[in-house]
Design an enzyme around this catalytic site. Structure first.
Site, short mmCIF file in Angstrom:
data_model
loop_
_atom_site.label_atom_id
_atom_site.label_comp_id
_atom_site.label_asym_id
_atom_site.label_seq_id
_atom_site.Cartn_x
_atom_site.Cartn_y
_atom_site.Cartn_z
N LYS A 20 0.83 -1.22 0.00
CA LYS A 20 0.00 0.00 0.00
C LYS A 20 0.86 1.26 0.00
CE LYS A 20 0.56 1.24 4.51
NZ LYS A 20 0.70 2.57 5.15
N THR A 54 -3.86 5.50 3.16
CA THR A 54 -2.54 5.97 2.76
C THR A 54 -2.55 6.62 1.38
OG1 THR A 54 -1.67 4.09 4.01
CG2 THR A 54 -0.11 5.31 2.68
#
Length: 330
Positions: free
Chosen positions: A185, A242
């Site tokens: 991620k 994120t």
């Protein structure tokens, strides 16, 4: 339960603030001067300005004292991925330890649980991960995390230690999936930052996040993860946070790359570790070893290593050959 948190950066300090409200907690800083400043000022001015440390939180730079404090409790390793091997190598054989760092180890391409298997096979270990900005945890804003370990008793201990009014813990027996999600991620957040920095629109952002999740899942399954993990907090949840939250350092890297800033200048101005920059190449290499194609992550590597510009990376991805959406190999 006594806890020792090894690492006084933003995330380590934030978790220490959270758990010190319920358990005897010690925060270890590698640098004696930093430890002295934390103890004297009762705040971490560099990483969490404006957030006070709880009165009962102990501070030290004495590593042996930190281990002794948690002899019958839990150790939490809150260093960057690059220091995980060193930290694990200094633990006693009977330690119960969790780590917060996310990524593949540079050079070896190993995930945290694989490093632990090499370095301290007798220790009982796990990873604590999920969508969590340190500033929000430190301010007691509601957060949910996953505590992943093959050791059921250790998972239960994590719930006892970390679960509280503002921090919800979900146990998981899939450390592989949780760690792959946490590693990939960060790279995808750089890509999404580039997308937004170029002003490509919300359609493009949604496509990028969705296809990024597909990349993450393919790699995780190839490494033995459970598919449902990637639809949970440490997969989709952490990716969305994120990739879209402006507190994300990895997203900030992408936004600035899109403006044409050089990577050295970006990292100097951020002043904090952006793990995606350091793990992107390793993520792609590990995927190639198991025969998994990660086109978005590979484009990020080309971009941060200055072999492509941001617009060129977009054109590369948009010109790829057509494939069915749910193919598992590409």
């Amino acid at each position: 339960m006594k806890l020792s948190i090894l690492g006084a950066g933003a995330w380590g300090t934030a978790l220490a603030i959270s758990v010190a409200q319920r358990h005897p907690t010690l925060l270890w800083a590698r640098d004696a001067a930093q430890a002295g400043a934390l103890a004297a000022e009762r705040r971490n001015a560099r990483y969490l300005p404006g957030v006070a440390l709880p009165p009962g939180l102990e501070i030290t730079s004495d590593f042996d004292a930190a281990l002794a404090h948690a002899r019958d409790g839990l150790i939490v390793i809150a260093t960057p991925m690059a220091a995980l091997r060193e930290m694990l190598s200094r633990l006693p054989d009977d330690a119960r330890a969790w780590w917060l760092c996310k990524g593949f180890e540079a050079g070896t391409g190993l995930l945290g649980h694989e490093v632990a298997r090499e370095v301290c096979p007798q220790a009982r270990v796990g990873v604590l991960s999920g969508p969590s900005f340190a500033q929000e945890v430190a301010r007691s804003q509601p957060t949910a995390l996953v505590a992943a370990s093959a050791d059921q008793a250790l998972r239960e201990a994590a719930v006892e230690a970390f679960h509280g009014d503002a921090l919800r813990i979900y146990p998981s027996a899939d450390p592989v999936g949780v760690e792959v999600g946490g590693a990939v991620k960060n790279v995808l957040a750089i890509a999404t930052g580039v997308c937004d920095g170029l002003g490509l629109g919300l359609n493009a952002r949604a496509a990028l996040i969705t296809r990024g999740l597909a990349e993450m899942t393919r790699l995780g399954l190839a490494l033995g993860a459970r598919p449902e993990t990637f639809m949970g907090l440490s997969g989709l949840g952490d990716l969305v946070l994120t990739a879209t939250g402006d507190l994300s350092r990895n997203r900030q890297v992408g936004l600035r790359l899109a403006r044409g800033q050089g990577l050295p200048q970006i990292l100097e101005e951020l002043g904090h570790v952006a793990e995606g920059v350091y793990s992107a190449h390793t993520v792609v290499d590990r995927a190639r070893q198991v025969g998994v194609d990660l086109p978005i992550a590979a484009a990020v590597v080309e971009l941060i290593e200055s072999r492509l510009t941001a617009p060129e990376a977009v054109r590369l991805l948009m010109s790829r050959a057509v494939t069915e959406e749910f193919r598992t190999s590409a």
